[in-house]
Motif scaffolding. Structure first.
Motif, short mmCIF file in Angstrom:
data_model
loop_
_atom_site.label_atom_id
_atom_site.label_comp_id
_atom_site.label_asym_id
_atom_site.label_seq_id
_atom_site.Cartn_x
_atom_site.Cartn_y
_atom_site.Cartn_z
N PRO A 87 0.84 -1.22 -0.15
CA PRO A 87 -0.03 0.04 0.00
C PRO A 87 0.91 1.26 0.02
CG PRO A 87 0.06 -0.76 2.32
CD PRO A 87 1.09 -1.80 1.38
N ALA A 88 0.10 2.54 -0.34
CA ALA A 88 0.76 3.57 -0.11
C ALA A 88 0.43 4.12 1.35
CB ALA A 88 0.16 4.71 -0.93
N ILE A 89 1.42 4.33 1.89
CA ILE A 89 1.14 4.54 3.47
C ILE A 89 1.37 5.87 3.99
CG2 ILE A 89 1.96 3.76 5.79
CD1 ILE A 89 2.80 1.16 4.55
N ASP A 90 0.58 6.52 4.62
CA ASP A 90 0.73 7.75 5.27
C ASP A 90 0.43 7.80 6.79
OD1 ASP A 90 0.49 10.64 5.88
OD2 ASP A 90 -0.69 11.13 3.96
N ILE A 91 1.29 7.93 7.56
CA ILE A 91 1.11 7.98 8.91
C ILE A 91 1.31 9.55 9.48
CG2 ILE A 91 1.99 5.73 9.23
CD1 ILE A 91 4.71 6.71 10.13
N SER A 92 1.31 10.60 8.81
CA SER A 92 1.22 11.86 9.14
C SER A 92 -0.18 12.02 9.61
CB SER A 92 1.68 12.65 7.92
OG SER A 92 0.49 12.85 7.14
N PHE A 127 11.60 3.43 -0.90
CA PHE A 127 10.61 4.52 -0.54
C PHE A 127 9.77 4.35 0.82
CE2 PHE A 127 11.14 4.01 -5.34
CZ PHE A 127 11.53 5.36 -5.43
N TYR A 128 10.13 3.17 1.45
CA TYR A 128 9.41 3.20 2.78
C TYR A 128 10.55 3.77 4.04
CZ TYR A 128 5.50 1.32 0.26
OH TYR A 128 4.50 1.18 -0.45
N GLY A 129 11.71 4.14 3.68
CA GLY A 129 12.45 4.31 4.60
C GLY A 129 12.71 5.83 4.61
N ALA A 130 13.32 6.57 5.73
CA ALA A 130 13.30 8.00 5.73
C ALA A 130 14.11 8.58 4.65
CB ALA A 130 14.10 8.30 7.07
N GLU A 131 15.25 8.03 4.12
CA GLU A 131 15.95 8.60 3.14
C GLU A 131 15.20 8.57 1.69
OE1 GLU A 131 19.45 6.86 0.59
OE2 GLU A 131 20.04 7.55 2.88
N GLY A 132 14.42 7.34 1.32
CA GLY A 132 13.68 7.21 0.23
C GLY A 132 12.49 8.19 0.13
N GLU A 133 12.15 8.14 1.56
CA GLU A 133 10.69 9.11 1.58
C GLU A 133 11.18 10.71 1.19
OE1 GLU A 133 8.12 11.13 5.03
OE2 GLU A 133 9.65 9.58 5.61
N MET A 134 12.15 11.08 1.94
CA MET A 134 12.65 12.55 1.38
C MET A 134 12.95 12.57 -0.16
SD MET A 134 13.02 15.23 2.51
CE MET A 134 12.90 15.21 4.32
N PRO A 176 3.66 4.01 -4.13
CA PRO A 176 4.11 3.38 -2.86
C PRO A 176 5.31 4.03 -2.20
CG PRO A 176 4.86 2.31 -5.10
CD PRO A 176 4.01 3.55 -5.44
N CYS A 177 4.84 4.47 -1.19
CA CYS A 177 6.04 5.30 -0.32
C CYS A 177 5.51 5.36 1.11
CB CYS A 177 6.56 6.42 -0.85
SG CYS A 177 5.29 7.93 -0.94
N MET A 178 6.18 5.75 2.06
CA MET A 178 5.74 6.14 3.29
C MET A 178 5.68 7.75 3.44
SD MET A 178 7.43 5.38 7.28
CE MET A 178 8.85 6.08 6.74
N ILE A 179 4.56 8.36 3.97
CA ILE A 179 4.60 9.82 4.32
C ILE A 179 4.32 10.00 5.58
CG2 ILE A 179 3.19 11.90 3.47
CD1 ILE A 179 2.33 10.67 1.25
N THR A 180 5.35 10.60 6.35
CA THR A 180 5.35 11.19 7.64
C THR A 180 5.02 12.53 7.81
OG1 THR A 180 7.69 11.39 7.91
CG2 THR A 180 6.93 9.03 8.16
N ASP A 181 4.91 12.95 9.30
CA ASP A 181 5.19 14.56 9.50
C ASP A 181 6.21 15.13 8.80
OD1 ASP A 181 2.53 14.23 10.67
OD2 ASP A 181 3.48 13.78 12.76
N ASN A 182 7.33 14.51 8.43
CA ASN A 182 8.39 15.01 7.91
C ASN A 182 8.08 15.68 6.40
OD1 ASN A 182 9.90 15.00 10.33
ND2 ASN A 182 10.55 13.00 9.82
#
Length: 540
Positions: free
Chosen positions: A183-188, A385-392, A440-446
């Motif tokens: 999934p595309a994940i958004d935990i923000s 893309f699910y890690g902090a570096e790839g997300e940014m 497909p990636c992680m999105i956070t408050d960052n």
């Protein structure tokens, strides 16, 4: 990822695109070897690929490989083989992708024809593979590859997320206990909910009104918006409450104790019991409240027509006193006049914000066909893309080239991107595939502030503590239940949309409530409830 990879990433120059493989032999059949179907590396099928694969770091493969990629292209995207981050990532990974993107208009039909032809790509990207399609093409025909072992072995970032957020893993687990999509994940905070609620603070200040805290105060404020000429043009043209369309009437339901679990009209209690509340007295009470607002011209009189163009025109002209929108990008011209506020307290003391997403913005964002040529490399490719570096990297691109950090280490795009004459979203679509969502990636408050302004983040932060403690996604149902579920659910969706609108605008009186409920029972609302209960129980 290692610092060396970061340095390499920053120095990579432009790249090209790719040509590929991935055809399936016979429609409706599993792959010839169980190793290929499950994505496990076997001596017969995967030994050569395994020898070429690096288990960590970059490049992902030593000798360049090519895979075909099928997906939905948003109107704001550049051709995918010209997108900056995808080209940079090819050089970093040594994986060339042959992109076969399809326009959003007509994409669902095109996707169904693709599966029917069984001429499948290696990878499905931004393809919005839905629950019923997982059941049909994964559990049923086996055209989608089982990803369980691949994720466990080759996706450490995703595995960590699943460990920390087991409800996300539960949501993508099919009725047979396997995972066929990522999934595309958004935990923000902004991504944990759909709509945020907005009220025109400039109008409140002009009329000497406070932000409402309950339904009675809310109606009183709406009356003031209607009668007090807060926009100062001498005309009674203000629209107190700007609900956008028939499907958008539900954000206030939490004030009546109604959750919106599974992104639908369901409550799920602490024991996991599923209940569709379309026939509940609480929902009737809510519709009576909305009907009262409509009759007094406090609710946009054309909301039921689903005229998005007219709604947006009203918003651009700052005609609404209150409304619901996920992000403020569509009213940036008057954003500063609107603020978020707490959920309204209902007649029985309920104060809940229920438009929750469960941290998944697209269930089937990424998948592999059963004949994917390099499943191990493909899963390593997406896991970055699910890690902090790839997300940014995916969300913002290259530091110094597309964005810079401010003194608080908050990323901001370059002015030429923010103020592009083509528009921000078109400029962004040359950098990444963020426009349209679903990558497909992680999105956070960052990184949520790519599209979430500070005002949006503030509005979300006000609501987040009032959301249900546990948020459920719709579980995938068994194949034997799928046809029946689809038939019942579509009939209920059609009837609900028509009936609810008629109650709100007064075309139906509430003396028809019993008839309305009897019709839903006849269509099969309780049978549908039971199908989802069975599927949810199976995930336990």
């Amino acid at each position: 990822m290692k610092k060396a990879a970061v340095l390499l990433l920053g120095g990579i120059l432009a790249a090209g695109l790719m040509t590929g493989c991935g055809k399936s032999a016979e429609n409706g059949k599993k792959a010839e070897t169980e190793g290929r179907t499950t994505g496990a590396v076997t001596e017969e099928a995967g030994g050569e690929e395994a020898a070429n694969l690096n288990m960590e770091g970059f490049p992902i493969v030593n000798e360049k490989i090519t895979m075909t990629v099928y997906g939905c292209r948003d109107q704001n995207h550049a051709p995918w083989n010209e997108v900056l981050t995808l080209n940079k990532y090819e050089d970093l990974t040594n994986i060339h992708m042959d992109y076969q993107e399809v326009p959003a208009d007509g994409f669902e039909e095109n996707k169904q024809l693709l599966f029917a032809s069984n001429e499948l790509p290696d990878i499905f990207l931004k393809s919005d593979i839905k629950i019923d399609q997982i059941a049909t093409y994964g559990v049923g025909s086996g055209q989608l590859m089982v990803l369980d072992d691949l994720i466990e072995k080759y996706a450490p970032n995703l595995s960590k997320i699943y460990e920390e957020y087991p409800q996300i893993k539960q949501a993508v687990t099919a009725a047979d206990g396997h995972m066929y999509t990522i999934p595309a994940i958004d935990i923000s905070a902004t991504g944990s909910m759909g709509f945020k609620q907005w009220i025109n603070k400039a109008w409140l200040d002009k009329l000497g009104k406070d932000i409402p805290t309950n339904l009675e105060e809310f109606k009183d404020v709406l009356i003031a918006f209607r009668d007090g000429d807060p926009n100062g043009n001498g005309q009674a043209d203000e629209i107190p409450l700007g609900i956008r369309e028939p499907d958008s009437i539900y954000p206030l339901a939490g004030s009546f104790g109604l959750q919106f679990q599974m992104k639908d009209t369901y409550n799920i209690d602490e024991n996991g019991t599923v209940h569709n509340w379309l026939c509940d007295d609480a929902f009737k009470e809510y519709l009576i409240y909305l009907n009262d607002l409509y009759e007094e011209k406090l609710l946009w009189q054309d909301y039921y027509k689903n005229d998005r163009a007219a709604w947006r025109s009203n918003l651009a002209g700052e005609m609404y006193g209150a409304m619901y929108m996920p992000y403020s990008d569509v009213f940036v011209n008057c954003e500063e006049d609107y603020v978020g506020y707490k959920p309204l307290i209902g007649p029985n003391g309920d104060q809940m914000w229920t438009d929750a997403t469960g941290s998944i913005s697209m269930l089937g964002s990424f998948a592999l066909s059963n004949t994917c040529s390099n499943p191990e490399a493909a899963v390593r490719w997406v896991d970055y893309f699910y890690g902090a570096e790839g997300e940014m990297f995916f969300r913002y691109g290259i530091e110094g080239e597309t964005f810079d950090y401010d003194s608080n280490h908050v990323p901001h795009f370059k002015d030429e991107i923010l103020n592009s004459p083509d528009g921000f979203m078109t400029a962004l679509g040359k950098i990444n595939l963020v426009p349209g969502g679903g990558f497909p990636c992680m999105i956070t408050d960052n990184t949520d502030n790519v599209v979430a302004s500070e005002r949006t983040k503030e509005a979300a932060a006000i609501l987040v503590d009032y959301m249900p403690e546990k948020v459920y996604a719709k579980p995938t149902v068994s194949m034997e239940d799928m046809d029946r579920l689809n038939a019942i659910e579509q009939d209920i969706i059609n009837y609900k949309k028509e009936a609810v609108a008629k109650f709100v605008i007064g075309e139906w009186g509430f003396d028809k409530w019993a008839e309305y409920c009897a019709t839903l029972e006849q269509i099969g609302i309780r049978e549908l409830e039971g199908i989802y209960q069975k599927a949810l129980d199976a995930t336990k």
